[in-house]
Write a protein that holds these residues in place. Structure first.
Motif, mmCIF file in Angstrom:
data_model
loop_
_atom_site.group_PDB
_atom_site.id
_atom_site.type_symbol
_atom_site.label_atom_id
_atom_site.label_comp_id
_atom_site.label_asym_id
_atom_site.label_seq_id
_atom_site.Cartn_x
_atom_site.Cartn_y
_atom_site.Cartn_z
ATOM 1 N N THR A 140 0.884 -1.253 0.018
ATOM 2 C CA THR A 140 -0.064 0.026 -0.072
ATOM 3 C C THR A 140 0.705 1.278 0.163
ATOM 4 O O THR A 140 0.395 2.387 0.267
ATOM 5 C CB THR A 140 -0.927 -0.040 1.152
ATOM 6 N N MET A 141 2.185 1.037 -0.241
ATOM 7 C CA MET A 141 2.866 2.387 -0.229
ATOM 8 C C MET A 141 2.937 2.770 -1.625
ATOM 9 O O MET A 141 2.921 2.038 -2.801
ATOM 10 C CB MET A 141 4.454 1.788 0.247
ATOM 11 N N PRO A 142 2.988 4.217 -1.801
ATOM 12 C CA PRO A 142 2.925 4.799 -3.029
ATOM 13 C C PRO A 142 4.359 4.504 -3.842
ATOM 14 O O PRO A 142 4.395 4.734 -5.116
ATOM 15 C CB PRO A 142 2.913 6.409 -2.764
ATOM 16 N N TYR A 143 5.503 4.101 -3.106
ATOM 17 C CA TYR A 143 6.756 4.037 -4.334
ATOM 18 C C TYR A 143 7.477 2.860 -3.239
ATOM 19 O O TYR A 143 7.240 2.671 -2.062
ATOM 20 C CB TYR A 143 7.679 5.185 -4.260
ATOM 21 N N LEU A 144 8.483 2.545 -3.861
ATOM 22 C CA LEU A 144 9.631 1.525 -3.067
ATOM 23 C C LEU A 144 10.803 2.200 -2.438
ATOM 24 O O LEU A 144 11.085 1.893 -1.386
ATOM 25 C CB LEU A 144 10.202 0.502 -4.158
ATOM 26 N N ALA A 145 11.231 3.248 -3.207
ATOM 27 C CA ALA A 145 12.389 3.647 -2.795
ATOM 28 C C ALA A 145 12.779 5.181 -3.607
ATOM 29 O O ALA A 145 12.075 5.482 -4.501
ATOM 30 C CB ALA A 145 13.596 2.596 -3.240
#
Ligand code: NAD
Ligand code: ZN
Length: 346
Positions: free
Chosen positions: A114-119
């Motif tokens: 559910t995070m908008p990006y990984l890194a």
């Protein structure tokens, strides 16, 4: 500001102008010192499609191996962070609240879905630009060490370090052997880390003679590719096989070389993201051997990598490119023409 932007799936990135970012609460604005061009970026822009595992939605600025100097502090950042100080960036960004993030292992965040990006540089704007924003707790201090040469440590140092650290029990003791397959950005640093942390004989292989020569300078015994490769590696180990193998290529034939040369009870770690497969049955693998994979590392690991760099145990081989030549760095990386790591210096 100038930036290398991944604009769309299966499309070579563009060098273009984007607005200079502003640090949000708890974030720091860095003036980028160096941004490494990692082979994973090639997967990002050449191979990933919407919905592929690991795919991150474009557009965003590439560059997930970054270092820089503090330019501006966002609201609430500790006064321990001072303008002008040099930091290395821990790229992975998890939710910050789960048990994995709590131990600095954002790579395996329990809320990653559910995070908008990984890194930074993977879904969120990265460091192939003049400026970059980073959460305060993702900064590792570099002190007076060279920040440009340090940039690759964010991934090309951290990933092999984490893989090797997990395999250390296999390499403790006399007469041990480690195998490194693929001597590019990650593999060359992998050889240096193995030499510094273990007494094992390090056997290294690559398809490029220049990469083999460099690995020998780093203390490895090298074996070229070809029909007799597996036999030659086994001969060096006195027939027992290698206690730990690290595959920084990850295609089916290199995974096969690793599993054919591993000792009973040994460990094969596939690091390369190339989608190679390995067929397993009771009789195919040596007894009680392991085949595993790994992704990046923890923030604690990165502090340790910086310690090794400052102690002269890790010496990244860096080829510097100006911002206007950043796309050329990716072209040469794809053509196999980079020795060590290409670092863009904006
Ligand atoms: P690189 O392009 O710098 O180096 C790759 C090296 O592998 C080159 O020296 C090349 O000559 C060699 N090679 C290619 N085919 C080979 C073969 N058949 N046998 C032996 N050597 C061969 O790449 P890099 O940036 O070091 O990345 C290496 C791999 O690791 C990539 O697949 C990348 O996506 C992956 N990666 C994984 C992680 C992770 O967390 N698991 C992190 C970073 C990179
Ligand atoms: Zn988390």
């Amino acid at each position: 500001m100038r930036a290398v932007v991944f604009e769309n799936y299966e499309q070579f990135p563009s060098l273009t102008d984007v607005p200079r970012p502003k640090p949000g609460p708890g974030e720091v604005l860095l003036r980028v010192a160096g941004a490494g061009a990692c082979h994973s970026d090639v997967s990002v822009y050449r191979h990933f499609k919407e919905g592929s595992p690991g795919a991150q939605k474009p557009p965003f600025v590439l560059g997930h191996e970054n270092s820089g100097w503090v330019e501006e502090l966002g609201e609430g950042v500790s006064d321990r962070v001072r303008t002008g100080d040099a930091y290395l960036v821990y790229g992975p960004i998890g939710c910050g609240h789960c048990r994995k993030c709590a131990r600095g292992q954002d790579t395996y965040c329990e809320n990653a879905a559910t995070m908008p990006y990984l890194a930074t540089g993977l879904g969120r704007d990265g460091g192939m630009a003049e400026f970059l924003t980073v959460p305060e707790h993702h900064l590792v201090p570099l002190g007076d060490a060279d920040p440009v040469d340090a940039a690759p440590l964010s991934d090309a140092g951290l990933t092999p370090y984490h893989a090797i650290k997990q395999a250390l029990p296999h390499l403790a003791g006399g007469g041990r052997h480690a195998l490194v397959i693929g001597l590019g950005g990650l593999g060359q640093i992998g050889v240096q880390i193995l030499k510094a942390l273990t007494g094992a004989t390090v056997i290294a292989t690559d398809v490029k003679p220049q990469a083999l020569a460099r690995a020998e300078e780093n203390g490895a015994v090298t074996v070229a590719g070809g029909d007799r490769q597996v036999e030659q590696i086994r001969e060096i180990t006195g027939g027992r096989g290698v206690d730990a193998a690290f595959d920084f290529v990850g295609i089916t034939p290199t995974i096969a070389t690793a599993t054919a040369t591993v000792a009973q009870g040994g460990r094969v770690t596939v690091v390369g993201i190339a989608g190679g497969t390995h067929e397993f049955s009771f009789f195919t693998n040596p007894y009680e051997s392991y085949v595993t994979n790994t992704y990046w590392g923890t923030v604690e690991d990165l502090w340790e990598v910086v310690d090794m760099y400052r102690a002269g145990q890790i010496r990244p081989e860096v080829e510097r490119f100006g911002m206007e030549d950043a796309l050329e760095a990716y072209r040469r990386l794809e053509a196999g023409e980079i020795s060590g790591r290409a670092v863009v210096v904006p």
